[in-house]
Design an enzyme around this catalytic site. Structure first.
Site, mmCIF file in Angstrom:
data_model
loop_
_atom_site.group_PDB
_atom_site.id
_atom_site.type_symbol
_atom_site.label_atom_id
_atom_site.label_comp_id
_atom_site.label_asym_id
_atom_site.label_seq_id
_atom_site.Cartn_x
_atom_site.Cartn_y
_atom_site.Cartn_z
ATOM 1 N N SER A 172 -8.150 -56.151 -41.762
ATOM 2 C CA SER A 172 -7.603 -56.868 -42.924
ATOM 3 C C SER A 172 -7.897 -58.365 -42.892
ATOM 4 C CB SER A 172 -6.098 -56.594 -43.061
ATOM 5 O OG SER A 172 -5.869 -55.215 -43.274
ATOM 6 N N GLU A 228 -10.688 -54.143 -33.132
ATOM 7 C CA GLU A 228 -10.082 -53.822 -34.418
ATOM 8 C C GLU A 228 -8.847 -52.961 -34.187
ATOM 9 O OE1 GLU A 228 -13.175 -53.937 -37.739
ATOM 10 O OE2 GLU A 228 -13.457 -52.039 -36.756
ATOM 11 N N ASN A 286 -18.506 -54.386 -43.320
ATOM 12 C CA ASN A 286 -18.615 -52.928 -43.253
ATOM 13 C C ASN A 286 -18.196 -52.364 -44.612
ATOM 14 O OD1 ASN A 286 -18.446 -50.205 -42.722
ATOM 15 N ND2 ASN A 286 -16.616 -50.367 -41.415
ATOM 16 N N LYS A 325 -18.252 -49.355 -45.585
ATOM 17 C CA LYS A 325 -17.706 -47.990 -45.459
ATOM 18 C C LYS A 325 -18.333 -47.077 -46.526
ATOM 19 C CE LYS A 325 -13.488 -50.039 -43.789
ATOM 20 N NZ LYS A 325 -12.196 -49.779 -43.214
HETATM 21 C C1 PEP Z 1 -13.317 -52.341 -40.861
HETATM 22 O O1 PEP Z 1 -13.713 -51.471 -41.616
HETATM 23 O O2 PEP Z 1 -13.913 -52.501 -39.794
HETATM 24 C C2 PEP Z 1 -12.168 -53.168 -41.247
HETATM 25 C C3 PEP Z 1 -11.753 -54.065 -40.417
HETATM 26 O O3 PEP Z 1 -11.604 -52.929 -42.485
HETATM 27 P P1 PEP Z 1 -10.563 -53.875 -43.270
HETATM 28 O O4 PEP Z 1 -11.101 -55.286 -43.219
HETATM 29 O O5 PEP Z 1 -10.520 -53.330 -44.658
HETATM 30 O O6 PEP Z 1 -9.250 -53.770 -42.567
#
Ligand code: PEP
Length: 253
Positions: A215, A169, A9, A11
């Protein structure tokens, strides 16, 4: 046997050049394994979807949108429909990512409409669920995740739900550098799988892929994905670095 699935993702990151470079790097670095041992998808910003799809150059990597609207067309300024995403070559759409729930204010009801519209229009939704830090501290994780899964899938038949991927998540682990322990991830994933068996049936629960996100990095990916009910990762920050994302893909094998 569920095939691992690793999704990136992006973003609100990248630009026209860096998105194409990132896609090209992922495509060439994963050509041996993409679609074979592991399914791979990337979720670029809307505006870069066509150029990323072109840069992937028929590599076995799917592309998805970070969001989708439930109406088909009309006076919905700023929104993007399922058919528009299909038209440019998307396969997936994220629905209910925690940043949309908690920054933009999306409700379970809206997210459910998006999931339903995506499936009806032929897109595969990735329904994101997860608790806030205060909810975990208050021992409300199971309640929150259960509610988000039940409400997110409300009204959908077993056939339709088979198109869904769930991403667990925990919000406190997204973009914070904090990661759920493999045990915490497994517990939540097992909860979701049991819930799916209750809501639908054992076969569906066994077949649906449940990704962990929060993360995920090359250093922790293998141990997380080794858990019985963790079928892959939804990766944010680390998916913006070609080598890190490729290492996470390798860890899923
Ligand atoms: C996400 O955007 O779904 C995500 C898990 O971000 P990160 O890996 O940066 O925590």
């Amino acid at each position: 046997m569920r095939k691992p699935f690793v999704a990136g993702n992006w973003k609100m990151n990248t630009d026209s050049q860096s998105s194409v470079n990132l896609a090209g790097g992922i495509a060439s670095g994963s050509s041996e394994v993409a679609g074979r041992g592991v399914d791979i998808a990337v979720f670029p910003p809307f505006v870069y979807l066509p150029s990323v799809i072109k840069a992937l150059n028929m590599a076995n990597i799917a592309v998805g949108a970070q969001d989708v609207y439930f109406e088909q067309n009309g006076a919905f300024t700023g929104e993007i429909s399922v058919s528009m995403l299909k038209d440019v070559g998307c396969t997936y759409a994220l629905c209910g990512h925690s940043e949309r729930r908690h920054v933009i204010g999306e409700t379970d009801e809206l997210i459910n409409k998006k999931v339903a519209a995506a499936i009806s229009g032929g897109l595969l939704p990735v329904l994101c669920v997860g608790e806030l830090l205060e909810e975990r501290k208050a021992s409300q994780t199971n309640e929150v995740v259960t509610r988000q899964v039940q409400n997110g899938l409300a009204g959908l038949s077993v056939e339709k739900v088979s198109a869904v991927t769930i991403a667990y998540e925990p919000v406190w682990a997204i973009g914070t550098g904090l990661t759920a322990t493999p045990e915490q991830a497994q517990q939540a994933h097992e909860l979701v799988r049991k819930l799916l068996a209750e809501m639908y049936d054992d076969q569906l629960a066994e077949e649906i892929r449940i990704l962990y996100g929060g993360s995920v990095k090359p250093e922790n990916a293998a141990e997380l994905m080794r858990q019985q009910d963790v079928d892959g990762s939804l990766v944010g920050g680390a998916s913006l670095k070609t080598d890190d994302f490729l290492a996470i893909i390798q860890a899923a094998l």
